[in-house]
Design an enzyme around this catalytic site. Sequence first.
Site, mmCIF file in Angstrom:
data_model
loop_
_atom_site.group_PDB
_atom_site.id
_atom_site.type_symbol
_atom_site.label_atom_id
_atom_site.label_comp_id
_atom_site.label_asym_id
_atom_site.label_seq_id
_atom_site.Cartn_x
_atom_site.Cartn_y
_atom_site.Cartn_z
ATOM 1 N N TYR A 80 -9.175 -10.119 7.562
ATOM 2 C CA TYR A 80 -10.101 -9.252 6.833
ATOM 3 C C TYR A 80 -11.160 -10.127 6.147
ATOM 4 O O TYR A 80 -10.831 -11.183 5.588
ATOM 5 C CB TYR A 80 -9.294 -8.438 5.814
ATOM 6 C CG TYR A 80 -10.135 -7.639 4.870
ATOM 7 C CD1 TYR A 80 -11.076 -6.739 5.344
ATOM 8 C CD2 TYR A 80 -9.991 -7.784 3.498
ATOM 9 C CE1 TYR A 80 -11.861 -6.007 4.471
ATOM 10 C CE2 TYR A 80 -10.760 -7.048 2.615
ATOM 11 C CZ TYR A 80 -11.706 -6.168 3.120
ATOM 12 O OH TYR A 80 -12.483 -5.450 2.256
ATOM 13 N N ASP A 140 0.031 -10.196 6.558
ATOM 14 C CA ASP A 140 -0.656 -9.010 6.050
ATOM 15 C C ASP A 140 -0.418 -7.911 7.089
ATOM 16 O O ASP A 140 -0.938 -7.971 8.203
ATOM 17 C CB ASP A 140 -2.158 -9.299 5.896
ATOM 18 C CG ASP A 140 -2.950 -8.083 5.403
ATOM 19 O OD1 ASP A 140 -2.507 -6.935 5.639
ATOM 20 O OD2 ASP A 140 -4.026 -8.277 4.811
ATOM 21 N N LYS A 149 -4.749 1.697 2.373
ATOM 22 C CA LYS A 149 -4.951 2.187 3.740
ATOM 23 C C LYS A 149 -3.828 3.156 4.128
ATOM 24 O O LYS A 149 -3.713 4.204 3.549
ATOM 25 C CB LYS A 149 -5.050 1.001 4.708
ATOM 26 C CG LYS A 149 -5.921 -0.135 4.193
ATOM 27 C CD LYS A 149 -7.360 0.283 4.020
ATOM 28 C CE LYS A 149 -8.149 -0.855 3.395
ATOM 29 N NZ LYS A 149 -9.440 -0.442 2.890
ATOM 30 N N ARG A 168 1.670 -3.341 -18.323
ATOM 31 C CA ARG A 168 1.350 -4.454 -17.424
ATOM 32 C C ARG A 168 2.601 -5.218 -16.989
ATOM 33 O O ARG A 168 2.590 -5.964 -16.025
ATOM 34 C CB ARG A 168 0.353 -5.391 -18.110
ATOM 35 C CG ARG A 168 -0.518 -6.161 -17.134
ATOM 36 C CD ARG A 168 -1.602 -6.963 -17.817
ATOM 37 N NE ARG A 168 -1.107 -7.994 -18.684
ATOM 38 C CZ ARG A 168 -1.063 -7.963 -20.018
ATOM 39 N NH1 ARG A 168 -1.523 -6.931 -20.674
ATOM 40 N NH2 ARG A 168 -0.576 -8.962 -20.739
HETATM 41 C C1 LIG Z 1 -6.107 -6.170 6.630
HETATM 42 C C2 LIG Z 1 -6.593 -5.951 5.232
HETATM 43 N N1 LIG Z 1 -6.021 -6.635 4.223
HETATM 44 C C3 LIG Z 1 -6.445 -6.489 2.949
HETATM 45 C C4 LIG Z 1 -7.474 -5.637 2.630
HETATM 46 C C5 LIG Z 1 -7.930 -5.515 1.190
HETATM 47 O O1 LIG Z 1 -7.449 -4.334 0.641
HETATM 48 P P1 LIG Z 1 -8.153 -3.608 -0.598
HETATM 49 O O2 LIG Z 1 -9.431 -3.010 -0.090
HETATM 50 O O3 LIG Z 1 -7.126 -2.600 -1.027
HETATM 51 O O4 LIG Z 1 -8.393 -4.637 -1.640
HETATM 52 C C6 LIG Z 1 -8.089 -4.896 3.641
HETATM 53 C C7 LIG Z 1 -9.196 -3.973 3.331
HETATM 54 O O5 LIG Z 1 -9.799 -3.386 4.209
HETATM 55 C C8 LIG Z 1 -7.642 -5.062 4.979
HETATM 56 O O6 LIG Z 1 -8.214 -4.402 6.006
#
Ligand SMILES: Cc1ncc(COP(=O)(O)O)c(C=O)c1O
Length: 386
Positions: free
Chosen positions: A102, A175, A200, A48
Amino acid sequence: MRAARSLPFGAGDPVVPPLVQSVAFAHGSAAEQDAIFANERPGYVYGRYGSPTTAALESALAELDAADGAVCFATGMAAIHAYFTGCALAAGGRVVAQEDPYGATRALLERLAREQAADVVFVDPTDASAVARALEERPTRVLYVESISNPLLRVTDVAALASLAHARGAKLAVDATFASPMLTRPRELGADVVIHSLTKYVNGHGDAMGGSVAGAGDVVAEMRERAIIDGGYLPPHEAWLILRGLRTLELRVRRQCETALAVARHLAAHPKVGRVHYPGLPSHPQHELASRQFGGAYGGVVSFALKSDTREAAFRFLDALEVVASATTLGDLYSEILYPAMSSHRRMDLAERARLGISDGFLRVSCGIEDPEDLVADLDRALELT
Ligand SMILES: Cc1ncc(COP(=O)(O)O)c(C=O)c1O
């Protein structure tokens, strides 16, 4: 799109297969271990706290994100949560956030505001004067945006927002999941912090989850501490898979962007399609910005609304698809479709959903690396049933 030369790995990549990597035993003499615990020398004492494979991924991401360092978490949401609670909102910090991030990011911020009295306001990030007003209301620690938003594919002007934030004493956190490091490196445009859902494009194979936060030394130190004490650190096996994915990021994203542009153009001319959201189309409100910011590529995701903008038509369309898989994720080798009204935006207030344009016939397609003609033929066949 960014050049392949900048992908930070090669034959000497220090990747340790995870199965031979101990996460339980500290290495070196007692004095050496003491120095590792004190952060006085590099080394590994417990999974960790860090592991060689996750550290290899972190150094690759730090280079891609032009950052002092990066810390990896078990999911994108774990990374976002660590950043908000550990940095942006810690000790009374205030956040001005994009109104349409998101869904889980918005839900997290709303919950932190409701349950922990966090000071969070939402704003349209494409309206510079609204952003400036929100930043000026009270001292703000962080302006938080997505470089391409999910699922409306709005594009934010990272350089302009960085100047706007810095002039008011705030940091800019981006992000960059949808754009991936292949379309933009937000820190090179002035952003302070870069977050990815590694689940992704970076992994890209639909077989591992992860998230990362990259930034200056103080942010990295706080994120490291959060990973250790909150326990959301990315395990080595996932890091190993994500490093495998990173090796083909440039090839995959290049192909996905080309396919998405062809799909967007095709859909825009289709009589059964009402409207198409894609930054590569001249009709997109931030097309000129996207061309400038992303170097000629526009991402692998296309969103659109059916002309027959109903739930029934959307269901008929989804059930008829054979090549495009129904999936909640995006950025993988294979094409995937999401119906936001049923999934990611199911809980959103109906009036707010309508205001944003996420209607009952609104769909999001993530283009894979299949033959684009197969993809278009599949979409066309399903569109006939709407
Ligand atoms: C733009 C964006 N940020 C963060 C996330 C969250 O990622 P995770 O599903 O790996 O937790 C997503 C998930 O679809 C996303 O589209």
